[in-house]
Design an enzyme around this catalytic site. Structure first.
Site, PDB file in Angstrom:
ATOM      1  N   ASP A  54     -10.637  -0.431 -18.321  1.00  0.00           N
ATOM      2  CA  ASP A  54     -10.997   0.613 -19.027  1.00  0.00           C
ATOM      3  C   ASP A  54     -10.980   0.945 -20.363  1.00  0.00           C
ATOM      4  O   ASP A  54     -12.133   1.066 -21.236  1.00  0.00           O
ATOM      5  CB  ASP A  54     -10.381   1.693 -18.174  1.00  0.00           C
ATOM      6  CG  ASP A  54     -11.181   3.406 -18.353  1.00  0.00           C
ATOM      7  OD1 ASP A  54     -12.241   3.328 -18.817  1.00  0.00           O
ATOM      8  OD2 ASP A  54     -10.531   4.299 -18.068  1.00  0.00           O
ATOM      9  N   GLY A 146      -5.117  -3.378 -10.618  1.00  0.00           N
ATOM     10  CA  GLY A 146      -3.870  -3.318 -11.849  1.00  0.00           C
ATOM     11  C   GLY A 146      -3.029  -2.215 -11.715  1.00  0.00           C
ATOM     12  O   GLY A 146      -2.083  -2.275 -10.749  1.00  0.00           O
TER      13      GLY A 146
END
Ligand code: AR6
Length: 201
Positions: A54, A146
């Site tokens: 992100d 993650g």
């Protein structure tokens, strides 16, 4: 390291599934032009950036992506994309036309079936949003693998299964579904997941 597979499609044309190691922010489609392509972002519910992929997407895309995200309506205060859903925006300085933001689950070892249902929805809704917007190619990271802690082999299975399911649906506009995996552990898990689907390479 690029592997390509053919996904059968009911209306006789086919969708190509590719697995590659690399940086999603640098991805470009191979079969179609970039102006009909999107990358998927493993976002959070606020949709205003974060760490991991992100953060990398927001850094590469610049301020225009953040502005586009701010303009996505909130479903409740501070929440633009509830877990399992997907939203599309423009892509700022990235080389593709759109970013499809989705939010995978924070893995809950006490409730793996709920986590699986939410990860399934994140992929399915991202692919549906791509089709609704006439996207021809979309590239995914390993959503939830993650900081959200999803077991990688299980996540790979969900991801590949949803790609195959979408590719065989009547509604798809996609010619290419890519997974861009950042590390060998994810890449190898995705290769194994594809193997279990018996796809033609
Ligand atoms: N290209 C491709 N994959 C990447 C890249 C990259 N440039 N950078 C990291 N990855 P994560 P999540 C891989 O943590 O688990 C954010 O803060 C990474 O190695 O990015 O869904 C959001 O704002 C891993 O395999 O996403 C959320 O709060 C995979 O991308 C939260 O993290 C996903 O790791 C979402 O957590």
């Amino acid at each position: 390291m690029l592997r390509a597979y053919v996904l059968a499609q009911s209306n006789s044309s086919s969708v190509r599934l590719t697995l590659e190691r690399g940086d999603l922010t640098k991805w470009a489609p191979r079969l179609v032009t970039a102006n009909s392509a999107a990358i998927a972002n493993a976002a959070n519910e606020r949709m205003l950036g974060g760490g991991g992929v992100d953060g990398a997407i927001h850094r590469a895309a610049g301020q225009a992506l953040l502005e586009a995200c701010r303009n996505v309506p909130e479903t409740r205060p501070g929440i633009r994309c509830p877990t399992g859903e997907a939203r599309i925006t423009s892509a700022g300085n990235l080389g593709v036309a759109n970013v499809i933001h989705t939010v995978g689950p924070i893995y809950d070892a006490a409730n793996p079936s709920e986590s699986k249902a939410l990860l399934t929805r994140a992929y399915a809704n991202s692919l549906a949003v791509a089709a609704e917007n006439q996207i021809s190619a979309v590239a995914f990271p390993a959503i939830s693998c993650g900081v959200f802690g999803y077991p990688i082999p299980d996540a790979a299975h969900v991801a590949v299964e949803q790609a195959v399911m979408h590719a065989t649906s009547e509604t798809t506009t996609l010619k290419e579904i890519a997974f861009v995996l950042f590390d060998n552990t994810c890449y190898d898990a995705w290769v194994d997941a594809v193997r279990t689907q018996n796809l033609e390479s």
